[in-house]
Design an enzyme around this catalytic site. Structure first.
Site, PDB file in Angstrom:
ATOM      1  N   GLY A  57       0.834  -1.200   0.000  1.00 30.28           N
ATOM      2  CA  GLY A  57       0.000   0.000   0.000  1.00 30.28           C
ATOM      3  C   GLY A  57       0.864   1.244   0.000  1.00 30.28           C
ATOM      4  N   ASP A 107     -10.375   6.896   6.567  1.00 28.62           N
ATOM      5  CA  ASP A 107     -10.051   6.174   5.333  1.00 28.62           C
ATOM      6  C   ASP A 107     -10.797   4.845   5.281  1.00 28.62           C
ATOM      7  OD1 ASP A 107      -8.931   5.838   2.871  1.00 28.62           O
ATOM      8  OD2 ASP A 107      -6.971   5.205   3.593  1.00 28.62           O
TER       9      ASP A 107
END
Ligand SMILES: Nc1ncnc2c1ncn2[C@@H]1O[C@H](COP(=O)(O)OP(=O)(O)OP(=O)(O)O)[C@@H](O)[C@H]1O
Length: 600
Positions: free
Chosen positions: A267, A385
């Site tokens: 990520g 998020d």
């Protein structure tokens, strides 16, 4: 997943996914929430973080918390603006520790190495390295039984006869590593940072200007409940808990204690590996902290996003929040978070499914998600998020929220925060329109998008840019105005020329019944979705209210494995989702044929 992430296929063998093979679906009674069952007590970051905390100093100065909300669990606040780490305890041992990590580095003293700084922060969080506070004494000066620490933990016990020679042996490996090996350099054999290294760090920090104040109000227990008195009387178990804290300063375990199995994903902020604990055989997820910005590293000594994530995850304990077991290092000063391993993430799982989840599956997953979000909001944390790739799922059907890199603490009155948060598709309209102050409602919008995605098996608003994202939202929910959203016209982005769409067309996307295969939703389900996707953040439903919503009233949590087997089908959740979707379509087809036959 944010841009830049390289997705590594994790579950190609979809047919073998077995979601209910052993115990069936076990929500929530058998969910893994009982810590780590790894045999003899080991030093864990979780233990370290069990610092008694009080209520007041948890927020920025001058920030009042609404009276109706009480903080159940106070993690340590890293107040970057004030360069302070605030820690407090039942009797207020430590209020504010001026953290050398920030003060020194910001005030231009020579930067320390990553591990040093990082360890310092951890030790500061634990509050054990503050000058004047004896580790052998509790915060009130009472003698404290020394519980397991680095010297009494199983790490230390590794240095008994059998392992002694191994621990003294300094293993060096060539840089051409075998797969599954982490590169190691000069850590001691038992994986603990060498004592010389630790003590040099310690002495460096002892010179720092650390501020320790005593505070005596606001009592909170380790389990997150508030105690009645601040008298300092501690039960034995409390003492045990405190004593159980580990001094991270004296050593993080090494990553070489784990065998790397495969890369799960890469990520923005870290690479995630699947790994096995060499001693216990337990499978874990290792997230290697990425140093994105060398300047940030030089300035703060450690990436702030990771520091936030570790701080929050290590402080929290909830079945719907992924657990960090410990933090380990390699000898290149790389830091890894060791997390419980979850077999799937919702995004990858949905991509591999043929049909959407059944409504009952969605209810079950939504309940867990909302419980996790409620826990965060009750504890004054915004995730910022929430998206399907940040929701992990186990084979037992447990859902856990991960990736707290964007998370931050909030207070009331609201303060201006950055609006560049939340992956675009899940970003609330107030953020897209440039609101500088926002609160828990931004997470609830994301939850609404996730609910819609679980029902339809595709993202609800797939904007290609911020303006396109707004356009897609307005096209579906109608263009907002001052009547439905007080304060809309004051938002910076509201003056743009949007096409006027007068109606909310969401119901068309989620009808009560459908012959076309689109996701169907009962009135109660639609009401919840609509409340989650309400424009006005003040009117948007909260996690607490969502959990009490009528849609969940008809859902019975089933704990009987036999019945669960029936409910989930023979093999896997995936199989069942496919099967239930197929059955739904077959029934619809049957009715269509029936109607056309009658019409003839
Ligand atoms: N504990 C875990 N168990 C299994 N897989 C995990 C775990 N934690 C993370 N992952 C996998 O790694 C992926 C990325 O993790 P995470 O979101 O924490 O990293 P990131 O760098 O912050 O990613 P992003 O770019 O989305 O912000 C997740 O989507 C998930 O697939």
């Amino acid at each position: 997943m944010a841009a830049g992430r390289v997705d590594v296929p994790r579950r190609t063998d979809v047919g073998n996914l077995n979601w209910a093979d052993k115990n069936g679906y076990d929500y929530p009674s058998t969910r893994r929430n009982d810590g780590f069952n790894l045999g003899p007590r080991r030093c864990r970051l979780e233990d370290v973080m069990r610092v008694k905390s009080d209520l007041a100093p948890m927020l920025d100065d001058g920030v009042q918390q609404p009276a109706q909300k009480k903080r159940k669990f106070s993690p340590i606040v890293l107040n970057f603006e004030e360069k302070e780490v605030r820690i407090s305890s039942r009797n207020g041992a430590l209020d504010a520790v001026r953290a050398p990590l920030f003060s020194n580095l910001v005030e231009n003293s020579p930067p320390k190495s990553t591990v040093s700084d990082f360890s310092f922060v951890l030790s500061t969080l634990v509050g054990q390295q503050c000058e004047g506070v004896e580790q052998e004494q509790d915060i009130t000066g009472k003698e404290k039984r020394l519980g397991p620490n680095i010297f009494t933990s199983r790490w230390a016990s590794d240095s008994d006869d059998e392992d002694d020679s191994r621990s003294k042996e300094k293993i060096r490996r060539s840089s051409s590593l075998e797969s599954g090996e982490f590169e190691r350099d000069d850590l001691e054999g038992d994986g603990v940072l060498s004592s010389e290294r630790s003590s040099s760090i310690l002495s460096a920090w002892k010179d720092e200007d650390m501020e320790c104040k005593l505070e005596s109000d606001g009592v909170m227990d380790i389990d997150g409940t508030f105690g009645e008195d601040a008298s300092g009387d501690q039960s034995d178990s409390d003492v045990e808990e405190l004593a159980g804290g580990m001094n991270m300063l004296l050593g993080c375990r090494s990553v070489y204690e784990y065998e790397r199995l495969n890369k799960i994903s890469e990520g923005t902020y870290g690479v995630v590996f699947r790994a096995r604990d060499k001693k216990t055989g337990e499978i874990v997820a290792l997230k290697k902290v990425k140093i994105l910005d060398r300047r940030e590293l030089e300035e703060f000594g450690f990436p702030l996003t990771s520091l936030r994530e570790i701080n929050i995850l290590a402080s929290f304990n909830h079945p719907s929040i992924v657990k960090v077991k410990e933090v380990v290092v390699d000898d290149h000063d790389n830091v890894y978070m060791v997390m419980e391993y979850m077999e799937h993430d919702l995004k990858a799982l949905m991509e591999s499914m043929k049909w959407p989840f059944s409504r009952s599956d969605v209810k079950c997953l939504m309940l867990q998600l909302l419980e996790g979000v409620k826990y965060l909001h009750d504890n004054w944390v915004l995730h910022r998020d929430l998206k399907t790739s940040n929701l992990l799922l186990s084979n037992q059907g447990e859902l856990k929220i991960c990736d707290f890199g964007m998370a931050r603490q909030y207070g009331s009155p609201q303060k201006p925060y950055t609006t560049k948060v939340v992956t675009q598709w899940y970003r609330a309209p107030e953020l897209l329109l440039g609101a500088k102050t926002y609160s828990t409602a931004v997470d609830m919008w994301s939850v609404g998008c996730i609910m819609a995605e679980m029902l339809a098996k595709q993202p609800l608003f797939k904007g290609t840019s911020e303006i396109d994202q707004l356009r897609k939202i307005f096209d579906t929910l109608g263009t907002p105005n001052e009547n439905i959203w007080a304060g809309f016209s004051e938002l910076p982005g509201s003056r743009a020329n949007y096409s006027k769409q007068r109606y909310n067309l969401l119901r068309k996307k989620f009808p009560v019944a459908s012959f076309t295969g689109s996701a169907v939703l009962s009135d109660a389900g639609f009401d919840l979705l609509n409340r989650l996707l309400t424009y006005d953040p003040d009117k948007r439903i909260t996690a607490d209210d969502a959990l009490k919503h009528d849609w969940f009233q008809t859902y019975t949590r089933n704990h009987d494995p036999n019945v669960m087997q029936l409910r989930w089908g023979k093999k896997s959740l995936l199989y069942c989702c496919g099967a239930s979707g197929l059955a739904h379509r077959a029934t619809m087809l049957f009715f269509v044929l029936l109607v056309s036959w009658f019409n003839d």
